[in-house]
Design a protein around this motif. Sequence first.
Motif, mmCIF file in Angstrom:
data_model
loop_
_atom_site.group_PDB
_atom_site.id
_atom_site.type_symbol
_atom_site.label_atom_id
_atom_site.label_comp_id
_atom_site.label_asym_id
_atom_site.label_seq_id
_atom_site.Cartn_x
_atom_site.Cartn_y
_atom_site.Cartn_z
ATOM 1 N N HIS A 51 53.378 9.583 78.995
ATOM 2 C CA HIS A 51 52.455 8.978 78.057
ATOM 3 C C HIS A 51 52.991 7.647 77.530
ATOM 4 C CE1 HIS A 51 49.681 12.365 77.943
ATOM 5 N NE2 HIS A 51 50.727 13.159 77.937
ATOM 6 N N ALA A 52 54.302 7.604 77.311
ATOM 7 C CA ALA A 52 54.887 6.367 76.779
ATOM 8 C C ALA A 52 54.667 5.202 77.739
ATOM 9 C CB ALA A 52 56.382 6.551 76.510
ATOM 10 N N LEU A 53 54.828 5.443 79.026
ATOM 11 C CA LEU A 53 54.629 4.365 79.998
ATOM 12 C C LEU A 53 53.185 3.872 79.978
ATOM 13 C CD1 LEU A 53 56.768 5.751 82.951
ATOM 14 C CD2 LEU A 53 57.327 3.815 81.476
ATOM 15 N N GLY A 54 52.246 4.784 79.883
ATOM 16 C CA GLY A 54 50.838 4.399 79.817
ATOM 17 C C GLY A 54 50.524 3.618 78.557
ATOM 18 N N LEU A 55 51.097 4.029 77.437
ATOM 19 C CA LEU A 55 50.874 3.311 76.189
ATOM 20 C C LEU A 55 51.481 1.916 76.239
ATOM 21 C CD1 LEU A 55 51.436 6.241 73.682
ATOM 22 C CD2 LEU A 55 49.265 5.105 74.213
ATOM 23 N N LEU A 56 52.654 1.797 76.846
ATOM 24 C CA LEU A 56 53.253 0.471 77.005
ATOM 25 C C LEU A 56 52.377 -0.408 77.886
ATOM 26 C CD1 LEU A 56 57.015 1.413 77.423
ATOM 27 C CD2 LEU A 56 55.950 0.289 75.452
ATOM 28 N N ASP A 57 51.828 0.171 78.945
ATOM 29 C CA ASP A 57 50.934 -0.582 79.831
ATOM 30 C C ASP A 57 49.681 -1.057 79.105
ATOM 31 O OD1 ASP A 57 52.623 -0.327 81.996
ATOM 32 O OD2 ASP A 57 51.561 1.397 82.849
ATOM 33 N N SER A 58 49.253 -0.286 78.095
ATOM 34 C CA SER A 58 48.040 -0.654 77.357
ATOM 35 C C SER A 58 48.298 -1.727 76.304
ATOM 36 C CB SER A 58 47.426 0.579 76.695
ATOM 37 O OG SER A 58 48.201 0.970 75.573
ATOM 38 N N GLY A 59 49.573 -2.109 76.126
ATOM 39 C CA GLY A 59 49.889 -3.161 75.175
ATOM 40 C C GLY A 59 50.529 -2.687 73.886
ATOM 41 N N LEU A 60 50.670 -1.379 73.719
ATOM 42 C CA LEU A 60 51.313 -0.855 72.517
ATOM 43 C C LEU A 60 52.757 -1.346 72.451
ATOM 44 C CD1 LEU A 60 51.004 1.156 70.102
ATOM 45 C CD2 LEU A 60 52.108 2.828 71.584
ATOM 46 N N CYS A 61 53.201 -1.718 71.269
ATOM 47 C CA CYS A 61 54.565 -2.209 71.094
ATOM 48 C C CYS A 61 55.258 -1.399 69.993
ATOM 49 C CB CYS A 61 54.550 -3.693 70.768
ATOM 50 S SG CYS A 61 56.207 -4.396 70.724
ATOM 51 N N PRO A 62 55.738 -0.204 70.313
ATOM 52 C CA PRO A 62 56.401 0.614 69.299
ATOM 53 C C PRO A 62 57.791 0.073 68.973
ATOM 54 C CG PRO A 62 56.634 1.642 71.426
ATOM 55 C CD PRO A 62 55.743 0.433 71.619
ATOM 56 N N GLN A 63 58.296 0.467 67.823
ATOM 57 C CA GLN A 63 59.663 0.106 67.469
ATOM 58 C C GLN A 63 60.660 1.007 68.178
ATOM 59 O OE1 GLN A 63 59.284 0.432 63.230
ATOM 60 N NE2 GLN A 63 59.095 -1.783 63.021
ATOM 61 N N ALA A 64 60.231 2.241 68.463
ATOM 62 C CA ALA A 64 61.124 3.204 69.119
ATOM 63 C C ALA A 64 60.307 4.197 69.929
ATOM 64 C CB ALA A 64 61.959 3.951 68.085
ATOM 65 N N ILE A 65 60.948 4.733 70.951
ATOM 66 C CA ILE A 65 60.383 5.824 71.752
ATOM 67 C C ILE A 65 61.409 6.941 71.763
ATOM 68 C CG2 ILE A 65 59.701 6.570 74.062
ATOM 69 C CD1 ILE A 65 58.682 3.716 74.551
ATOM 70 N N VAL A 66 60.941 8.151 71.453
ATOM 71 C CA VAL A 66 61.768 9.345 71.573
ATOM 72 C C VAL A 66 61.174 10.145 72.722
ATOM 73 C CG1 VAL A 66 62.600 11.446 70.453
ATOM 74 C CG2 VAL A 66 62.262 9.360 69.098
ATOM 75 N N SER A 67 61.988 10.430 73.721
ATOM 76 C CA SER A 67 61.495 11.091 74.934
ATOM 77 C C SER A 67 62.451 12.181 75.381
ATOM 78 C CB SER A 67 61.354 10.061 76.061
ATOM 79 O OG SER A 67 60.981 10.687 77.268
ATOM 80 N N ASP A 68 61.894 13.230 75.932
ATOM 81 C CA ASP A 68 62.728 14.239 76.569
ATOM 82 C C ASP A 68 63.290 13.625 77.844
ATOM 83 O OD1 ASP A 68 63.534 16.758 78.061
ATOM 84 O OD2 ASP A 68 62.730 17.604 76.217
ATOM 85 N N ILE A 69 64.433 14.105 78.271
ATOM 86 C CA ILE A 69 65.023 13.627 79.527
ATOM 87 C C ILE A 69 64.164 14.055 80.709
ATOM 88 C CG2 ILE A 69 66.958 13.949 81.115
ATOM 89 C CD1 ILE A 69 68.799 13.958 78.687
ATOM 90 N N ARG A 70 63.710 15.288 80.683
ATOM 91 C CA ARG A 70 62.854 15.789 81.757
ATOM 92 C C ARG A 70 61.409 15.576 81.372
ATOM 93 N NH1 ARG A 70 65.802 17.629 86.338
ATOM 94 N NH2 ARG A 70 67.860 18.022 85.533
ATOM 95 N N MET A 71 60.639 14.950 82.260
ATOM 96 C CA MET A 71 59.247 14.639 81.976
ATOM 97 C C MET A 71 58.342 15.337 82.973
ATOM 98 S SD MET A 71 59.533 10.583 81.313
ATOM 99 C CE MET A 71 60.983 9.934 80.517
ATOM 100 N N PRO A 72 57.151 15.738 82.508
ATOM 101 C CA PRO A 72 56.198 16.326 83.444
ATOM 102 C C PRO A 72 55.635 15.248 84.362
ATOM 103 C CG PRO A 72 55.201 16.084 81.290
ATOM 104 C CD PRO A 72 56.649 15.682 81.146
ATOM 105 N N GLY A 73 55.164 15.654 85.502
ATOM 106 C CA GLY A 73 54.561 14.690 86.422
ATOM 107 C C GLY A 73 55.590 13.982 87.271
ATOM 108 N N SER A 74 55.201 12.829 87.775
ATOM 109 C CA SER A 74 56.050 12.128 88.741
ATOM 110 C C SER A 74 57.037 11.161 88.112
ATOM 111 C CB SER A 74 55.163 11.369 89.738
ATOM 112 O OG SER A 74 54.394 10.395 89.047
ATOM 113 N N HIS A 75 56.888 10.855 86.821
ATOM 114 C CA HIS A 75 57.794 9.906 86.185
ATOM 115 C C HIS A 75 59.095 10.577 85.770
ATOM 116 C CE1 HIS A 75 55.032 6.595 86.215
ATOM 117 N NE2 HIS A 75 54.097 7.347 85.672
ATOM 118 N N THR A 76 60.135 9.785 85.719
ATOM 119 C CA THR A 76 61.450 10.285 85.335
ATOM 120 C C THR A 76 61.985 9.471 84.165
ATOM 121 O OG1 THR A 76 62.690 8.758 86.744
ATOM 122 C CG2 THR A 76 61.941 10.823 87.765
#
Length: 90
Positions: A1-26
């Motif tokens: 989701h973070a990658l999609g939001l970044l692609d949409s132009g969102l500019c967060p101050q921070a991203i907190v992400s699990d190391i393991r992600m669902p789907g094809s992204h790592t």
Amino acid sequence: HALGLLDSGLCPQAIVSDIRMPGSHTAKDLIARIEQRPDIALLFATGYSADVAVAEGLIDGRWPVLFKPFDLPTLATALRQILPGSLQAP
């Protein structure tokens, strides 16, 4: 989701992400994108052992990792450590 939001132009101050992600992204995909955006702080979380984080290439002093379970004060402290100085608590 973070990658999609970044692609949409969102500019967060921070991203907190699990190391393991669902789907094809790592985690490495997210790291590659964040390396292009040094204005965004990145914090990883995992329920796996430190060995998994090492295998993912995350524990090298560059990308902080919180190990689950952690509480809200621990998360807040970790975020203060990675956010720009103006956002840190006194």
